[in-house]
Scaffold this active site. Sequence first.
Site, PDB file in Angstrom:
ATOM      1  N   GLU A  81     -18.459 -10.555  -9.490  1.00 45.33           N
ATOM      2  CA  GLU A  81     -18.250 -11.933  -9.950  1.00 45.33           C
ATOM      3  C   GLU A  81     -18.113 -11.954 -11.459  1.00 45.33           C
ATOM      4  O   GLU A  81     -18.874 -11.286 -12.167  1.00 45.33           O
ATOM      5  CB  GLU A  81     -19.445 -12.792  -9.512  1.00 45.33           C
ATOM      6  CG  GLU A  81     -19.085 -14.234  -9.281  1.00 45.33           C
ATOM      7  CD  GLU A  81     -18.154 -14.403  -8.080  1.00 45.33           C
ATOM      8  OE1 GLU A  81     -16.946 -14.624  -8.334  1.00 45.33           O
ATOM      9  OE2 GLU A  81     -18.606 -14.324  -6.935  1.00 45.33           O
ATOM     10  N   HIS A  82     -17.145 -12.732 -11.942  1.00 44.87           N
ATOM     11  CA  HIS A  82     -16.835 -12.827 -13.378  1.00 44.87           C
ATOM     12  C   HIS A  82     -16.380 -11.470 -13.913  1.00 44.87           C
ATOM     13  O   HIS A  82     -16.558 -11.173 -15.096  1.00 44.87           O
ATOM     14  CB  HIS A  82     -18.043 -13.340 -14.185  1.00 44.87           C
ATOM     15  CG  HIS A  82     -18.297 -14.810 -13.993  1.00 44.87           C
ATOM     16  ND1 HIS A  82     -17.527 -15.778 -14.592  1.00 44.87           N
ATOM     17  CD2 HIS A  82     -19.202 -15.471 -13.243  1.00 44.87           C
ATOM     18  CE1 HIS A  82     -17.980 -16.986 -14.236  1.00 44.87           C
ATOM     19  NE2 HIS A  82     -18.993 -16.818 -13.402  1.00 44.87           N
ATOM     20  N   LEU A 142     -13.471 -21.608  -1.464  1.00 46.45           N
ATOM     21  CA  LEU A 142     -13.080 -20.667  -0.408  1.00 46.45           C
ATOM     22  C   LEU A 142     -11.565 -20.440  -0.422  1.00 46.45           C
ATOM     23  O   LEU A 142     -10.994 -19.861   0.488  1.00 46.45           O
ATOM     24  CB  LEU A 142     -13.566 -21.159   0.957  1.00 46.45           C
ATOM     25  CG  LEU A 142     -15.100 -21.241   1.064  1.00 46.45           C
ATOM     26  CD1 LEU A 142     -15.521 -21.786   2.417  1.00 46.45           C
ATOM     27  CD2 LEU A 142     -15.738 -19.876   0.834  1.00 46.45           C
ATOM     28  N   ASP A 178      -7.672 -14.026  -5.132  1.00 49.00           N
ATOM     29  CA  ASP A 178      -7.638 -14.905  -3.963  1.00 49.00           C
ATOM     30  C   ASP A 178      -6.442 -14.613  -3.067  1.00 49.00           C
ATOM     31  O   ASP A 178      -6.548 -14.521  -1.848  1.00 49.00           O
ATOM     32  CB  ASP A 178      -7.560 -16.374  -4.399  1.00 49.00           C
ATOM     33  CG  ASP A 178      -8.752 -16.778  -5.230  1.00 49.00           C
ATOM     34  OD1 ASP A 178      -9.680 -15.960  -5.379  1.00 49.00           O
ATOM     35  OD2 ASP A 178      -8.751 -17.924  -5.735  1.00 49.00           O
ATOM     36  N   SER A 210      -8.648 -22.489  -0.439  1.00 50.86           N
ATOM     37  CA  SER A 210      -7.657 -23.127   0.433  1.00 50.86           C
ATOM     38  C   SER A 210      -6.280 -23.062  -0.213  1.00 50.86           C
ATOM     39  O   SER A 210      -5.264 -23.051   0.478  1.00 50.86           O
ATOM     40  CB  SER A 210      -8.038 -24.584   0.707  1.00 50.86           C
ATOM     41  OG  SER A 210      -7.961 -25.362  -0.467  1.00 50.86           O
TER      42      SER A 210
HETATM   43  P1  ADP Z   1      -9.828 -24.079  -3.414  1.00 47.82           P
HETATM   44  O1  ADP Z   1      -8.669 -23.148  -3.503  1.00 47.82           O
HETATM   45  O2  ADP Z   1     -11.089 -23.488  -3.928  1.00 47.82           O
HETATM   46  O3  ADP Z   1     -10.014 -24.672  -2.055  1.00 47.82           O
HETATM   47  P2  ADP Z   1      -8.188 -25.524  -5.264  1.00 47.82           P
HETATM   48  O4  ADP Z   1      -8.431 -26.705  -6.121  1.00 47.82           O
HETATM   49  O5  ADP Z   1      -7.727 -24.268  -5.902  1.00 47.82           O
HETATM   50  O6  ADP Z   1      -9.517 -25.297  -4.398  1.00 47.82           O
HETATM   51  O7  ADP Z   1      -7.082 -25.870  -4.165  1.00 47.82           O
HETATM   52  C1  ADP Z   1      -7.190 -27.054  -3.402  1.00 47.82           C
HETATM   53  C2  ADP Z   1      -5.848 -27.740  -3.381  1.00 47.82           C
HETATM   54  O8  ADP Z   1      -4.920 -26.962  -2.587  1.00 47.82           O
HETATM   55  C3  ADP Z   1      -5.887 -29.090  -2.706  1.00 47.82           C
HETATM   56  O9  ADP Z   1      -6.263 -30.114  -3.603  1.00 47.82           O
HETATM   57  C4  ADP Z   1      -4.442 -29.236  -2.246  1.00 47.82           C
HETATM   58  O10 ADP Z   1      -3.595 -29.650  -3.295  1.00 47.82           O
HETATM   59  C5  ADP Z   1      -4.057 -27.815  -1.869  1.00 47.82           C
HETATM   60  N1  ADP Z   1      -4.288 -27.587  -0.429  1.00 47.82           N
HETATM   61  C6  ADP Z   1      -5.012 -26.607   0.141  1.00 47.82           C
HETATM   62  N2  ADP Z   1      -4.986 -26.713   1.494  1.00 47.82           N
HETATM   63  C7  ADP Z   1      -4.232 -27.780   1.796  1.00 47.82           C
HETATM   64  C8  ADP Z   1      -3.840 -28.443   3.010  1.00 47.82           C
HETATM   65  N3  ADP Z   1      -4.220 -28.001   4.200  1.00 47.82           N
HETATM   66  N4  ADP Z   1      -3.064 -29.547   2.915  1.00 47.82           N
HETATM   67  C9  ADP Z   1      -2.668 -29.998   1.704  1.00 47.82           C
HETATM   68  N5  ADP Z   1      -3.016 -29.428   0.555  1.00 47.82           N
HETATM   69  C10 ADP Z   1      -3.781 -28.346   0.569  1.00 47.82           C
HETATM   70 MG    MG Z   2      -7.887 -22.290  -5.310  1.00 51.99          MG
END
Ligand code: ADP
Ligand code: MG
Length: 360
Positions: free
Chosen positions: A26-27, A114, A161, A116
């Site tokens: 981490e970091h 996580l 990631d 997304s």
């Molecule tokens: P993390 O990657 O930690 O979950 P982020 O801020 O980097 O957080 O990414 C989240 C963003 O990615 C959301 O605000 C959205 O814009 C996009 N995103 C991720 N998954 C989806 C989804 N299933 N539908 C729409 N947008 C998504």
């Molecule tokens: Mg992200």
Amino acid sequence: MDFQQVFGKSPETQASAPGRVNLLGEHTDYNDGFVLPTTIPQSTTVQLGLSSDRQHHFYSENFNEQVSILDINHTPSGFASYIFGCIEVLQKAGYTIPSLCVYVKSSVPMGSGLSSSAALEVATLRGLRQLLNLPIDDVEIAQFAQQAEIHYAGVQCGIMDQMASSLADTEHILFLDTRTLERRVMPLPEKAEILVIDSGVPRTLASSGYNQRRAECEEAARSLGVKALRDITDAEVIEKLPEPLRRRARHVVTENNRVLEVLQGVTSERFGELMNASHASLRDDYEVSVPALDTLVELLQKTPGVFGARLTGAGFGGACVALVAADEAKSIATHILEQYKQAGYTGQILVPSWELSDAT
Ligand code: ADP
Ligand code: MG
């Protein structure tokens, strides 16, 4: 709503990609160091079809929102920027991408650390590779995904990631050298599974704290005359640094050594000890923990069946990850949440996912 209901026809192809959690390292990424992420069971699925007009149309089931790209010279905002970015980086690399209908659905918790965003990018690129028979491999998918996130979503991210989402799976962890991109996919420690609990404390100070730590590491590297702290392997040399640079550098150097030890092959017990040591280092030397994370980690560490636990992500709030005995994650998680509540906090289990396994 499904693809058919939104776009009036069936999709031509679909692809998925998982979210990820970092187990150790981490970091270290912005210090050219080593990381050790794995994927989580939750994933994002992207369905693709050709658009009958000349516009791209993106729909997110999670947001129940549709975005149409009227002008391809103008990057959209929000979730559409990630999908648009994936299309554009492929175009810039010389591939011709037709106008598309894209349907997104995901079980990856959004904004919980996580990743997304990487799951969305990697799923989109896998879908495009399949639809158009593109000659790109999994490493290139991760690289295109990172470029999409940096240049179109405007997030200055490393490549961990996207590499994790593209190359690892729930049975395997990815060792990644963030300087050389040398990597190795290794099995998860034996008879163990992953538990991730959100502390319920938002990462409010995370971005200012993160930038400050980055600057401190750069200053430490400069004083030691190296390109990055990754180049320090002898812990002795950091002793001459003034505080707090000495503590910051010590975290990075010891954390890199912990990841390298795993590369030699370790038992689940040893892996857990290294996670515990990582947390102590993040708390005392790097100073990115908060009382809630320390409480959660302590509760985890003293629970039978837990090999080790630590905060994961940038810190200042967010989630903890633990390596626990196989098939015990759910009972351990329930027990921990009760105790965490007695300590005055409200946590949430992010992994394993109740809905997912109940459905199977
Ligand atoms: P993390 O990657 O930690 O979950 P982020 O801020 O980097 O957080 O990414 C989240 C963003 O990615 C959301 O605000 C959205 O814009 C996009 N995103 C991720 N998954 C989806 C989804 N299933 N539908 C729409 N947008 C998504
Ligand atoms: Mg992200």
